[in-house]
Motif scaffolding. Structure first.
Motif, PDB file in Angstrom:
ATOM      1  N   LEU A 159      45.216 -16.149   4.360  1.00  0.00           N
ATOM      2  CA  LEU A 159      46.040 -15.279   5.144  1.00  0.00           C
ATOM      3  C   LEU A 159      47.158 -15.808   5.795  1.00  0.00           C
ATOM      4  O   LEU A 159      46.477 -16.647   6.661  1.00  0.00           O
ATOM      5  CB  LEU A 159      45.240 -14.055   5.544  1.00  0.00           C
ATOM      6  N   SER A 160      48.123 -15.307   5.841  1.00  0.00           N
ATOM      7  CA  SER A 160      49.224 -15.429   6.998  1.00  0.00           C
ATOM      8  C   SER A 160      49.755 -14.187   7.348  1.00  0.00           C
ATOM      9  O   SER A 160      49.963 -13.392   6.619  1.00  0.00           O
ATOM     10  CB  SER A 160      50.289 -16.515   6.296  1.00  0.00           C
ATOM     11  N   VAL A 161      50.357 -14.043   8.585  1.00  0.00           N
ATOM     12  CA  VAL A 161      50.898 -13.022   9.263  1.00  0.00           C
ATOM     13  C   VAL A 161      52.305 -12.775   8.922  1.00  0.00           C
ATOM     14  O   VAL A 161      53.015 -13.960   9.178  1.00  0.00           O
ATOM     15  CB  VAL A 161      50.798 -13.146  11.173  1.00  0.00           C
ATOM     16  N   THR A 181      45.678 -19.594  -3.539  1.00  0.00           N
ATOM     17  CA  THR A 181      45.397 -19.427  -4.973  1.00  0.00           C
ATOM     18  C   THR A 181      44.207 -18.290  -5.207  1.00  0.00           C
ATOM     19  O   THR A 181      44.013 -18.001  -6.535  1.00  0.00           O
ATOM     20  CB  THR A 181      45.221 -20.795  -5.657  1.00  0.00           C
ATOM     21  N   GLY A 182      43.499 -17.998  -4.425  1.00  0.00           N
ATOM     22  CA  GLY A 182      42.380 -17.265  -4.474  1.00  0.00           C
ATOM     23  C   GLY A 182      42.479 -15.893  -3.885  1.00  0.00           C
ATOM     24  O   GLY A 182      43.129 -15.872  -2.826  1.00  0.00           O
ATOM     25  N   SER A 183      41.661 -14.867  -4.250  1.00  0.00           N
ATOM     26  CA  SER A 183      41.741 -13.567  -3.380  1.00  0.00           C
ATOM     27  C   SER A 183      40.927 -13.587  -2.385  1.00  0.00           C
ATOM     28  O   SER A 183      39.917 -14.143  -2.147  1.00  0.00           O
ATOM     29  CB  SER A 183      41.088 -12.579  -4.460  1.00  0.00           C
ATOM     30  N   VAL A 184      41.149 -12.836  -1.351  1.00  0.00           N
ATOM     31  CA  VAL A 184      40.736 -12.417   0.037  1.00  0.00           C
ATOM     32  C   VAL A 184      39.938 -11.026   0.025  1.00  0.00           C
ATOM     33  O   VAL A 184      40.774 -10.066  -0.054  1.00  0.00           O
ATOM     34  CB  VAL A 184      41.388 -12.750   1.095  1.00  0.00           C
ATOM     35  N   PRO A 235      46.213 -13.036  -4.773  1.00  0.00           N
ATOM     36  CA  PRO A 235      47.247 -14.021  -4.231  1.00  0.00           C
ATOM     37  C   PRO A 235      48.648 -13.593  -4.623  1.00  0.00           C
ATOM     38  O   PRO A 235      49.006 -13.101  -5.507  1.00  0.00           O
ATOM     39  CB  PRO A 235      47.114 -15.326  -5.225  1.00  0.00           C
ATOM     40  N   GLY A 236      49.411 -13.802  -3.581  1.00  0.00           N
ATOM     41  CA  GLY A 236      50.981 -13.408  -3.411  1.00  0.00           C
ATOM     42  C   GLY A 236      51.181 -12.034  -2.857  1.00  0.00           C
ATOM     43  O   GLY A 236      52.154 -11.727  -2.896  1.00  0.00           O
ATOM     44  N   GLN A 237      49.898 -11.429  -2.793  1.00  0.00           N
ATOM     45  CA  GLN A 237      50.291  -9.955  -2.331  1.00  0.00           C
ATOM     46  C   GLN A 237      50.055  -9.879  -0.735  1.00  0.00           C
ATOM     47  O   GLN A 237      49.782 -10.734   0.006  1.00  0.00           O
ATOM     48  CB  GLN A 237      49.079  -8.820  -2.888  1.00  0.00           C
ATOM     49  N   LYS A 238      50.597  -8.666  -0.174  1.00  0.00           N
ATOM     50  CA  LYS A 238      50.432  -8.404   1.114  1.00  0.00           C
ATOM     51  C   LYS A 238      49.943  -7.024   1.559  1.00  0.00           C
ATOM     52  O   LYS A 238      49.708  -6.285   0.466  1.00  0.00           O
ATOM     53  CB  LYS A 238      51.755  -8.580   1.904  1.00  0.00           C
TER      54      LYS A 238
END
Length: 359
Positions: free
Chosen positions: A151-153, A186-189, A218-221
């Motif tokens: 995760l990134s802000v 590359t994986g879900s959190v 992955p790739g979602q916010k």
């Protein structure tokens, strides 16, 4: 000759240890890690076990908890929310980094697998887990570990909400911490755990763990909303920090106004209480004063004592008596009235009859 060679080798080893930043006493002490051992690996609710440890920092406060959904390899998945916090124990290590503490066995709020979790409360962050089974507590498989999630802000940290009337009178200030994060891995959190800290002035922040329910592919916010609350009566400059994965990812200043309602309350209390005490004291003094020394009350305007008093019409149910006044003649004023009767100032003699022959 041999002693000289040995001394030279020892000196070279000491010099190499100093250059490499290793302690001269040996490398084994630097590689020592905190260890936790249990007197029993299984116990039921209501029992107690002895938790011992070594390799911890000297003179350091530790927290000892029974936690669920945890293994020594993966740690406590839900953070301290998965632990029996109310029945935890604190212990301080000795000069050698050892400790021993009795711990009551309590069911954690989540299913097992369970561990006895020991972590430092002050100083450097250290933790260790030991496998433990709570007899009779349900057991569920841990969720699959997802590798590659990161995760990134994506947006600035901000605080939403405002204070109300209760906050003005000292209620705990509350806000909602809002930010947007994205999954750059590359994986879900799934169900990430964040730590929210509040710091006042130069003091270190106090961290609270909050779990956000949801899965970020992955790739979602996602929009993250976390509650923030201070102590009752808090005011001044605060700093709200957000930590994820052991790193502080964002900070936001928060200026909290002074609860002036509390100050107003104490000012009114300082005025009302002395006034009430003074009036009560005067009433007591007037009550215990002898009857002859009591001050007479002045009659109200428009009234006089009963003897010669004027009363308002209708006060007694009958018209007032007319007041008698001396009659004054209309044709003269008292100053021009008749004076005393005239009289003769000549001397008088008794009247005697006169006879004939009297000259």
């Amino acid at each position: 000759m041999r002693r000289g060679v040995l001394r030279g080798v020892v000196a070279l080893l000491a010099l190499a240890a100093v250059l490499l930043g290793l302690p001269v006493g040996g490398v084994a002490s630097a590689a020592e890690r905190p260890v936790v051992t249990l007197s029993d690996s299984q116990a039921g609710t209501g029992g107690t076990i002895t938790v011992s440890g070594k390799g911890w920092p000297a003179r350091t406060l530790l927290m000892v908890l029974v936690c669920g959904r945890a293994t020594p390899a993966r740690g406590v998945l839900g953070g301290t929310n998965s632990c029996a916090n109310a029945d935890g124990r604190a212990v301080t290590t000795d000069a050698d980094g050892r400790f021993s503490r009795r711990l009551p066995v309590t069911e954690p709020p989540v299913p097992c697998p369970c561990v006895v979790h020991v972590a430092t409360a002050t100083g450097a962050k250290e933790k260790a887990d030991a496998v433990f089974q709570v007899a009779g507590h349900p057991v569920e498989a841990l969720p699959e570990e997802t590798a590659g999630g990161r995760l990134s802000v994506l947006s600035d940290l901000r605080l939403e909400g405002s204070g109300g009337l209760l906050t003005w009178f000292g209620a705990p200030p509350r806000r909602t911490l809002v930010l947007t994060v994205g999954n750059a891995g590359t994986g879900s959190v799934r169900d990430p755990v964040f730590q929210v800290g509040t710091a006042h002035g130069v003091f270190a922040p106090q961290w609270d763990e909050h779990r956000w329910r949801g899965t970020i592919a992955p790739g979602q916010k996602a929009r993250i909303e976390l509650p923030v609350e201070l102590a009752a009566g808090a005011h001044g400059d605060y700093t709200v920090s957000l930590k994820y994965g052991g790193k502080v990812v964002a900070e936001q200043p928060w200026r909290v106004g002074r609860p002036w309602g509390v100050t107003l309350f104490w000012l009114l209390l300082c005025v009302v209480v002395p006034t009430a005490v003074f009036r009560i004291g005067m009433a007591v003094v007037d009550r215990v004063r002898p009857p002859g020394q009591r001050p007479r009350r002045r009659p109200r305007q428009g009234r006089r004592p009963r003897h010669g008093r004027l009363t308002r019409p209708g006060a007694t149910g009958r018209p007032p008596r007319p007041v008698s006044t001396p009659a004054v003649l209309p044709w003269f004023s008292p100053d021009t009235g008749p004076g005393p009767a005239p009289h003769d100032d000549r001397p008088t003699s008794p009247t005697t009859p006169t006879g004939k022959g009297t000259p």
